[in-house]
Design a protein around this motif. Structure first.
Motif, short mmCIF file in Angstrom:
data_model
loop_
_atom_site.label_atom_id
_atom_site.label_comp_id
_atom_site.label_asym_id
_atom_site.label_seq_id
_atom_site.Cartn_x
_atom_site.Cartn_y
_atom_site.Cartn_z
N TYR A 106 0.66 -1.36 0.06
CA TYR A 106 0.08 -0.01 -0.34
C TYR A 106 0.82 1.30 0.08
N ALA A 107 2.04 1.18 1.02
CA ALA A 107 2.97 2.37 0.96
C ALA A 107 3.52 2.87 -0.59
N ALA A 108 3.72 1.78 -1.33
CA ALA A 108 4.39 1.93 -2.70
C ALA A 108 3.26 2.60 -3.59
N ARG A 109 2.17 2.53 -3.44
CA ARG A 109 1.01 3.16 -4.26
C ARG A 109 0.69 4.59 -3.96
N LEU A 110 1.70 5.06 -2.76
CA LEU A 110 1.60 6.53 -2.52
C LEU A 110 2.77 7.21 -3.06
N PHE A 111 3.58 6.52 -3.68
CA PHE A 111 4.88 7.32 -4.02
C PHE A 111 4.56 8.28 -4.99
N ALA A 112 5.68 9.40 -4.64
CA ALA A 112 5.41 10.61 -5.44
C ALA A 112 7.04 11.11 -5.53
N PRO A 113 7.47 12.17 -6.46
CA PRO A 113 8.78 12.62 -6.63
C PRO A 113 9.12 13.36 -5.38
N VAL A 114 10.09 12.90 -4.87
CA VAL A 114 11.10 13.28 -3.76
C VAL A 114 12.19 13.77 -3.92
N SER A 115 12.68 15.18 -3.18
CA SER A 115 13.98 15.58 -3.38
C SER A 115 14.83 15.12 -2.37
N LEU A 116 15.86 14.30 -2.63
CA LEU A 116 16.72 13.81 -1.91
C LEU A 116 17.51 14.74 -0.90
N VAL A 117 17.68 15.96 -1.57
CA VAL A 117 18.36 17.10 -0.87
C VAL A 117 17.44 17.26 0.39
N ASP A 118 16.34 17.69 0.09
CA ASP A 118 15.35 18.15 1.09
C ASP A 118 15.32 17.05 2.00
N VAL A 119 15.13 15.67 1.91
CA VAL A 119 14.89 14.76 2.77
C VAL A 119 16.39 14.63 3.79
N LEU A 120 17.44 15.07 3.12
CA LEU A 120 18.68 15.08 3.63
C LEU A 120 18.65 16.24 4.75
N TRP A 121 18.23 17.28 4.40
CA TRP A 121 18.52 18.60 5.25
C TRP A 121 17.58 18.41 6.40
N GLN A 122 16.26 18.05 6.03
CA GLN A 122 15.38 17.48 7.27
C GLN A 122 15.83 16.71 8.08
N SER A 123 16.31 15.64 7.60
CA SER A 123 16.94 14.37 8.40
C SER A 123 18.38 15.05 9.33
N GLN A 124 18.93 15.95 8.72
CA GLN A 124 19.99 16.65 9.40
C GLN A 124 19.35 17.45 10.64
N ALA A 125 18.38 18.06 10.23
CA ALA A 125 17.88 19.17 11.40
C ALA A 125 17.26 18.36 12.44
N ALA A 126 16.51 17.08 12.23
CA ALA A 126 15.99 16.50 13.31
C ALA A 126 16.95 15.72 14.10
N ILE A 127 18.35 15.27 13.64
CA ILE A 127 19.07 14.58 14.35
C ILE A 127 19.98 15.60 15.25
N GLN A 128 19.91 16.68 14.76
CA GLN A 128 20.75 17.77 15.29
C GLN A 128 19.91 18.32 16.60
N THR A 129 18.72 18.47 16.29
CA THR A 129 17.70 18.69 17.46
C THR A 129 17.91 17.68 18.58
N ARG A 130 17.81 16.48 18.29
CA ARG A 130 17.94 15.25 19.24
C ARG A 130 19.31 15.16 19.80
N HIS A 131 20.25 15.51 18.99
CA HIS A 131 21.77 15.29 19.54
C HIS A 131 22.60 16.70 19.04
N PRO A 132 22.41 17.77 20.15
CA PRO A 132 23.10 19.01 20.01
C PRO A 132 24.53 18.99 19.40
N LEU A 133 25.27 17.88 19.84
CA LEU A 133 26.60 17.68 19.56
C LEU A 133 26.82 17.29 18.15
N ALA A 134 25.94 16.72 17.58
CA ALA A 134 26.18 16.18 16.27
C ALA A 134 26.74 17.14 15.35
#
Length: 238
Positions: free
Chosen positions: A82-110
């Motif tokens: 079912y998850a595969a049927r919801l696929f759409a174009p995704v920017s890897l850069v946006d995903v990486l920036w958002q992931s970076q921000a989330a991790i640095q929020t949880r781990h300030p020393l990262a």
């Protein structure tokens, strides 16, 4: 052919039994801890400080339990067509920036360094077809592992083209993974022998592998104990 099919079914059932047993154990541990703390708390009257300490401890157990439940739910979603049927174009850069921000929020020393290869000529080179939330789970797990298991809390990310699509390499200079355990790291609840003192449930890498399989991609790993680990996430061209 029939015997081979029976062997695969038996292996699948054994894997399912192991998963249920491990999940039950991992869920029971924090529940037992919470029950014990509350029962001790009720044995006699306490001062306000003692109550607050116990409540904070139980709250932390609840957070860990919630985190595990969310990861188990995500694991189920990563196996769902079912998850595969919801696929759409995704920017890897946006995903990486958002992931970076989330991790640095949880781990300030990262310290997370993201580099784009010069051979990536335009934004379309960084578009993949997929589920944005699931892909964020992939990179948050890999980044968080790199941060947790390296003394300097530093991770290096390189995005580059490949013959068949795009590759994202996530490298750390941490404790590494023993060679004898490399084949097991993508199994749910498996934790390498040198990672027992670091908090975790052993679900993250199994999530990464299943999500990438759902996206028609793959994840590869190279590691050396004491020198670090590199995960290579491979996306096929759309």
């Amino acid at each position: 052919t029939f015997n081979s099919m029976l062997d695969r079914i038996e292996a699948s059932l054994a894997m399912q039994r192991n998963f249920v047993a491990n999940a039950s154990h991992e869920l029971r541990t924090p529940l037992t801890a919470m029950q014990g703390q509350l029962e001790v708390l009720l044995l006699k009257k306490r001062n306000e400080t003692e109550y607050l300490e116990r409540v904070k401890s139980v709250l932390e157990d609840i957070r860990n339990l919630t985190s595990m439940a969310n990861r188990l739910l995500m694991l189920a979603q990563a196996d769902s067509s079912y998850a595969a049927r919801l696929f759409a174009p995704v920017s890897l850069v946006d995903v990486l920036w958002q992931s970076q921000a989330a991790i640095q929020t949880r781990h300030p020393l990262a310290r997370i360094h993201i580099t784009l290869d010069e051979a990536l000529e335009n934004a379309e080179d960084l578009l993949v077809k997929g589920n944005e939330q699931l892909l964020m789970t992939v990179f948050q797990n890999l980044l968080e592992n790199g941060v947790k298991f390296s003394q300097r809390h530093e991770v290096f990310v390189l995005v580059k083209p490949s013959d068949s699509g795009v590759v994202v390499e996530v490298r750390d200079e941490g404790i590494g993974i023993p060679e004898s355990e490399m084949e097991q790291i993508f199994q749910p609840f498996f934790r390498s022998s040198n990672a027992q003192e670091v908090s975790g449930h052993g679900i993250g890498l199994s999530l990464v592998e299943r999500i990438m399989r759902l996206h028609g991609g793959s994840v590869e790993v190279k590691s050396q104990v004491g020198k670090g680990t590199t995960f290579k996430v491979v996306f096929s061209a759309n």
